[in-house]
Scaffold this motif. Structure first.
Motif, PDB file in Angstrom:
ATOM      1  N   LEU A   1      42.003  35.589   0.633  1.00 17.05           N
ATOM      2  CA  LEU A   1      42.329  36.875   0.011  1.00 17.05           C
ATOM      3  C   LEU A   1      43.437  37.590   0.774  1.00 17.05           C
ATOM      4  CD1 LEU A   1      38.971  38.570  -1.062  1.00 17.05           C
ATOM      5  CD2 LEU A   1      40.925  37.972  -2.502  1.00 17.05           C
ATOM      6  N   ALA A   2      43.302  37.586   2.105  1.00 14.73           N
ATOM      7  CA  ALA A   2      44.295  38.285   2.926  1.00 14.73           C
ATOM      8  C   ALA A   2      45.671  37.661   2.722  1.00 14.73           C
ATOM      9  CB  ALA A   2      43.907  38.223   4.399  1.00 14.73           C
ATOM     10  N   LEU A   3      45.708  36.323   2.645  1.00 12.19           N
ATOM     11  CA  LEU A   3      46.992  35.645   2.463  1.00 12.19           C
ATOM     12  C   LEU A   3      47.615  36.022   1.122  1.00 12.19           C
ATOM     13  CD1 LEU A   3      49.011  33.626   3.619  1.00 12.19           C
ATOM     14  CD2 LEU A   3      47.742  31.808   2.505  1.00 12.19           C
TER      15      LEU A   3
ATOM     16  N   ALA B   1      37.216  42.652   7.029  1.00 12.07           N
ATOM     17  CA  ALA B   1      38.090  41.763   7.794  1.00 12.07           C
ATOM     18  C   ALA B   1      39.501  41.741   7.236  1.00 12.07           C
ATOM     19  CB  ALA B   1      37.508  40.353   7.792  1.00 12.07           C
ATOM     20  N   LEU B   2      39.643  42.146   5.988  1.00 10.49           N
ATOM     21  CA  LEU B   2      40.948  42.031   5.335  1.00 10.49           C
ATOM     22  C   LEU B   2      42.108  42.730   6.060  1.00 10.49           C
ATOM     23  CD1 LEU B   2      40.227  42.237   1.513  1.00 10.49           C
ATOM     24  CD2 LEU B   2      41.078  40.301   2.815  1.00 10.49           C
ATOM     25  N   PRO B   3      41.963  44.012   6.439  1.00  9.52           N
ATOM     26  CA  PRO B   3      43.138  44.726   6.927  1.00  9.52           C
ATOM     27  C   PRO B   3      43.846  44.038   8.080  1.00  9.52           C
ATOM     28  CG  PRO B   3      41.180  46.111   6.995  1.00  9.52           C
ATOM     29  CD  PRO B   3      40.769  44.832   6.407  1.00  9.52           C
TER      30      PRO B   3
ATOM     31  N   LEU C   1      49.251  38.508   8.824  1.00 14.25           N
ATOM     32  CA  LEU C   1      49.932  37.574   7.921  1.00 14.25           C
ATOM     33  C   LEU C   1      51.198  38.193   7.346  1.00 14.25           C
ATOM     34  CD1 LEU C   1      46.860  36.025   6.125  1.00 14.25           C
ATOM     35  CD2 LEU C   1      48.295  34.986   7.863  1.00 14.25           C
ATOM     36  N   LEU C   2      51.141  39.487   7.056  1.00 15.51           N
ATOM     37  CA  LEU C   2      52.338  40.151   6.527  1.00 15.51           C
ATOM     38  C   LEU C   2      53.449  40.117   7.574  1.00 15.51           C
ATOM     39  CD1 LEU C   2      53.299  41.653   4.015  1.00 15.51           C
ATOM     40  CD2 LEU C   2      52.612  43.772   5.091  1.00 15.51           C
TER      41      LEU C   2
ATOM     42  N   LEU D   1      48.168  31.959  10.448  1.00 17.29           N
ATOM     43  CA  LEU D   1      46.923  31.591   9.769  1.00 17.29           C
ATOM     44  C   LEU D   1      45.925  31.037  10.779  1.00 17.29           C
ATOM     45  CD1 LEU D   1      47.744  29.833   6.386  1.00 17.29           C
ATOM     46  CD2 LEU D   1      46.276  31.808   6.762  1.00 17.29           C
ATOM     47  N   ALA D   2      46.391  30.179  11.660  1.00 12.74           N
ATOM     48  CA  ALA D   2      45.501  29.580  12.649  1.00 12.74           C
ATOM     49  C   ALA D   2      44.909  30.656  13.541  1.00 12.74           C
ATOM     50  CB  ALA D   2      46.272  28.557  13.488  1.00 12.74           C
ATOM     51  N   TYR D   3      45.764  31.586  13.943  1.00  8.12           N
ATOM     52  CA  TYR D   3      45.302  32.677  14.803  1.00  8.12           C
ATOM     53  C   TYR D   3      44.224  33.492  14.097  1.00  8.12           C
ATOM     54  CZ  TYR D   3      45.395  37.250  17.020  1.00  8.12           C
ATOM     55  OH  TYR D   3      45.032  38.428  17.604  1.00  8.12           O
ATOM     56  N   VAL D   4      44.495  33.821  12.835  1.00  9.39           N
ATOM     57  CA  VAL D   4      43.571  34.633  12.059  1.00  9.39           C
ATOM     58  C   VAL D   4      42.244  33.907  11.880  1.00  9.39           C
ATOM     59  CG1 VAL D   4      43.180  35.283   9.662  1.00  9.39           C
ATOM     60  CG2 VAL D   4      45.170  36.143  10.855  1.00  9.39           C
ATOM     61  N   ILE D   5      42.318  32.615  11.608  1.00  9.47           N
ATOM     62  CA  ILE D   5      41.082  31.863  11.370  1.00  9.47           C
ATOM     63  C   ILE D   5      40.268  31.770  12.658  1.00  9.47           C
ATOM     64  CG2 ILE D   5      40.179  29.566  10.838  1.00  9.47           C
ATOM     65  CD1 ILE D   5      42.471  29.355   8.775  1.00  9.47           C
TER      66      ILE D   5
END
Lengths: 341, 375
Positions: free
Chosen positions: A121-123, A213-215, A221-222, A259-263
């Protein structure tokens, strides 16, 4: 003058400096890094001392003490009771706790469900935000709001939103969500109140965690997306690349480090999930009547503390530590193959 | 594929973010990058768009590619109007200034990328794709580098990959945006020959943008000189060099650059710094101030020549000799003449050298507007 090898020169300089000098062999003492190190090493330690002392007190000592506590029973920080060695018995106790199994199951499920959903969703939101120009700032702010609000407060709001109080068919309170699904003719669901099912609770908690978690993820990612050179997209456009292919073959690989960092961070955060459940259900970690139904590992650790079971709590937190370590290692291995730095 | 640009105009909105100061003219509203540009590029030619930075040449290129939409005017490929066509439907190949190779893909994957986008009837089998990718790679001589990542390539190699990627789908038009600007001098020489060769071999209509006049002149069939978004002159390189339309074009082409003097036409004679340097019988009726452009090769040392200058230095370069001199009428501190080193250049006691001028290498321009005055 015959030519000497380097070693011969060195020998000569050491054995007969005068002769060597006469032969114009002068060996300059070169300041190697080791020399500098010898002289200045203590300085380095002095400079590092404040940080090191703070780290020792607030990071290393608690960490090591946790290991020690896990092997003790009856440990208290004030030394009120005598602690005694129990070996690995605490770990056994933790694993055999029925509660702990429920906690482990909840924690793992929360992670497995929420991390992929919130990351995807965030992506998508980040890509959408990145592609619009007007109002981008405004939307960014709106999406960032949950990040700066208190987890407990938001949890209480969620509880209100999902609330339903009914005795039989006599409905006393019907909150927004149930009214909404009622519009489609669906039966109301008891999400969080007395007698609500584990599945319904799980749904609420997952919704909350994803939303919460989204924000941060959108922000990271932005940032990643905005750093991608626009020319890659122009090149793709010239080559008539479809939007979907551009997304999967260009956008995702180019933001894969983010993405890897976020995951990884959200898996770590997910395994430490606690405050969201307290926010929704209170310290009972479950709806009235089925307390502890939604408990997590961190919740388990907290629950052990008031009963002088610091040993068990430490053991549980070490188990959590182990799990996070393994998951992060797996994440690292996977991202090594798929992430393009 | 013939390309026709018709009244092409691009206006960018101004950046009005900073607050206007009081009393300041409201002139920052718009930037006219390309102004009423008309051009017909014949099929299969290599066209060099030349101009100083900010002259709108890249914008023109991007409008041909479709990445930028013209504010006014039309773009035709052959007989079809492609103005409103999205870049993906134009069938152009574009090589970006920074190459824009996908960093996460290997050379092979980069070259295959456009082919994998083909849909419907155009769709190729895997073997066909690999075959065409290999052919394109061989054409630019990077056949051995197929499994490397762009980061493992030198600038010149990356540039070739970018060309291969643009060529592999057999574009109707190949566009190159400052393709040589990231290369060192030697590689630049080599690569520009390569571009010429590839263009000849494929016969694809090619437009490339550069600010380096030597580069444009050496490989183009046609050069287009631009300034401030306005087309100045179009023609074969030698033609433009020999017959510049205005002072700007004359100054922009040629190394060493043309020497410009303030001169005066009077009674059919051209005066520079008081010397009647040349007869201009066809302009006998005119008396006016002019700008005189004299190519370095126009000077012929001659002890009794009409033009006198003060010698600063002599630079002998083997076959040729560069004479550096000063003249009070010159618009630059020093001027330069290239003469054959067989003819000795001997200054007199006061350090004065004298020249006669080759009339066809001397151009007259309006002193104000810089427009050419033909004689």
């Amino acid at each position: 003058m015959e030519k000497l090898s380097d070693n011969e020169v060195l020998e000569l300089v050491h054995s007969d400096p005068a002769a060597a000098a006469q032969n114009r062999y002068i060996v300059h003492r070169v300041n190697t890094s080791r020399d500098i190190g010898d002289r200045n090493q203590y300085k380095a330690w002095v400079y590092l001392a404040p940080a090191l002392i703070l780290l020792l007190i607030f990071s290393f000592y608690p960490l090591i003490n946790t290991f020690r506590m896990a092997l003790l029973n009856g440990y208290t920080s004030d030394g009120f009771t005598t602690a005694y060695q129990v070996g690995f018995r605490n770990f056994k106790t933790v694993v055999n706790f029925v509660d702990f199994k429920q906690c482990l199951k909840n924690t793992v499920l929360l992670c497995v469900i929420t991390v992929p959903i919130s990351t995807t969703l965030a992506l998508l939101i980040a890509v959408a935000l990145n592609s619009i120009k007007p109002l981008q700032r405004m939307f960014q702010t709106i999406f960032f709001l949950p990040y700066v609000t208190n987890a407990i407060a938001i949890g209480m709001v969620f509880k209100v939103v999902f609330n339903r109080v009914a005795v039989g068919d006599l409905v006393q309170t019907e909150a927004v969500i149930n009214r909404f699904i009622g519009l489609f003719g669906a039966d109301p669901v008891n999400f969080v109140n007395v007698g609500s099912s584990w599945g319904a609770n799980m749904f609420v908690v997952c919704t909350y965690i994803v939303w919460n978690a989204l924000p941060f993820k959108i922000l990271v990612l932005l940032g990643g997306l905005q750093n991608v050179n626009k020319q890659y997209y122009e090149a793709a456009k010239i080559d008539s690349t479809s939007k979907i292919r551009t997304f999967f073959r260009i956008t995702i690989p180019l933001v894969s480090p983010m993405l890897a960092y976020v995951i990884i961070t959200s898996f770590i955060g997910g395994f430490k999930e606690y405050s969201s459940i307290v926010g929704i259900f209170g310290e009972t970690m479950g709806p009235a009547g089925s307390e502890g139904q939604m408990n997590t590992i961190v919740g388990f650790v907290y629950k052990m503390l008031p009963y002088w079971k610091t040993g068990v709590a430490s053991a549980a937190s070490l188990i959590l530590f182990g799990i996070i370590l393994i998951v992060t290692a797996i994440n690292g291995l996977v991202s090594k193959r798929t992430v393009h730095y | 594929m013939k390309i026709i640009l018709q009244n092409l105009t691009k206006i960018f909105p101004g950046r009005n973010k900073t607050k206007k100061k009081k009393g300041e003219e409201k002139n920052n509203e718009f930037v006219v990058a390309v102004d009423d540009f008309n051009l017909e590029i014949p099929d299969g030619k290599l066209v060099g768009m030349l101009g100083p930075s900010g002259c709108g040449k890249s914008t023109t290129l991007y409008m041909i590619s479709g990445l930028q939409k013209p504010t006014l005017g039309k773009v035709f490929f052959g007989d079809s109007d492609v103005t409103s066509l999205e870049p993906e439907n134009r069938g152009v190949g574009l090589v970006f200034q920074n190459y824009a190779l996908y960093p996460h893909l290997t050379v092979k994957q980069n070259i295959l990328f456009p082919l994998q986008n083909f849909k419907g009837e155009q769709k190729l089998t895997k073997e066909e794709m690999l075959d065409r990718a290999q052919t394109a790679a061989n054409l630019v001589q990077i056949g051995e580098l197929m499994d490397r990542k762009p980061s493992e390539l030198s600038g010149g190699q990356q540039q070739r990959v970018a060309i291969a990627r643009a060529l592999v789908k057999m574009p109707r038009v190949l566009l190159l945006d400052e393709p040589l600007s990231n290369l060192d001098a030697r590689l630049r020489l080599q690569t520009r020959e390569e571009i010429r060769r590839i263009q000849r071999e494929t016969g694809i209509t090619t437009v490339f943008v550069t600010h380096d006049q030597e580069e444009a002149m050496s490989i183009s069939d046609i050069i287009v000189v631009m300034k401030n978004g306005v087309k100045q002159q179009v023609g074969a390189p030698q033609e433009v060099y020999d017959d510049p339309a205005n002072l700007f074009v004359a100054q922009f082409l040629g190394t060493p650059p043309i020497n410009v003097f303030d001169g005066r036409l009077d009674g059919g004679k051209l005066f520079v710094n008081g010397d009647a340097v040349m007869e201009v019988p066809s302009l006998a009726g005119e008396t006016r101030e002019v700008a005189v452009g004299i190519r370095p090769e126009a000077f012929v040392p001659d002890d009794s020549g009409p033009m006198s200058c003060k010698l600063s230095s002599l630079e002998v370069m083997g076959r040729d000799c560069s004479v550096v001199f000063t003249n009070d009428a010159s618009r630059k501190p020093i001027s330069r003449a290239i003469v054959n080193s067989d003819v000795p250049v001997v200054p007199d006691a006061a350090g004065i050298v004298r020249f006669t001028l080759k009339p066809h290498k001397v151009f007259l321009f309006d002193a104000e507007s810089g427009e050419r005055i033909r004689f």
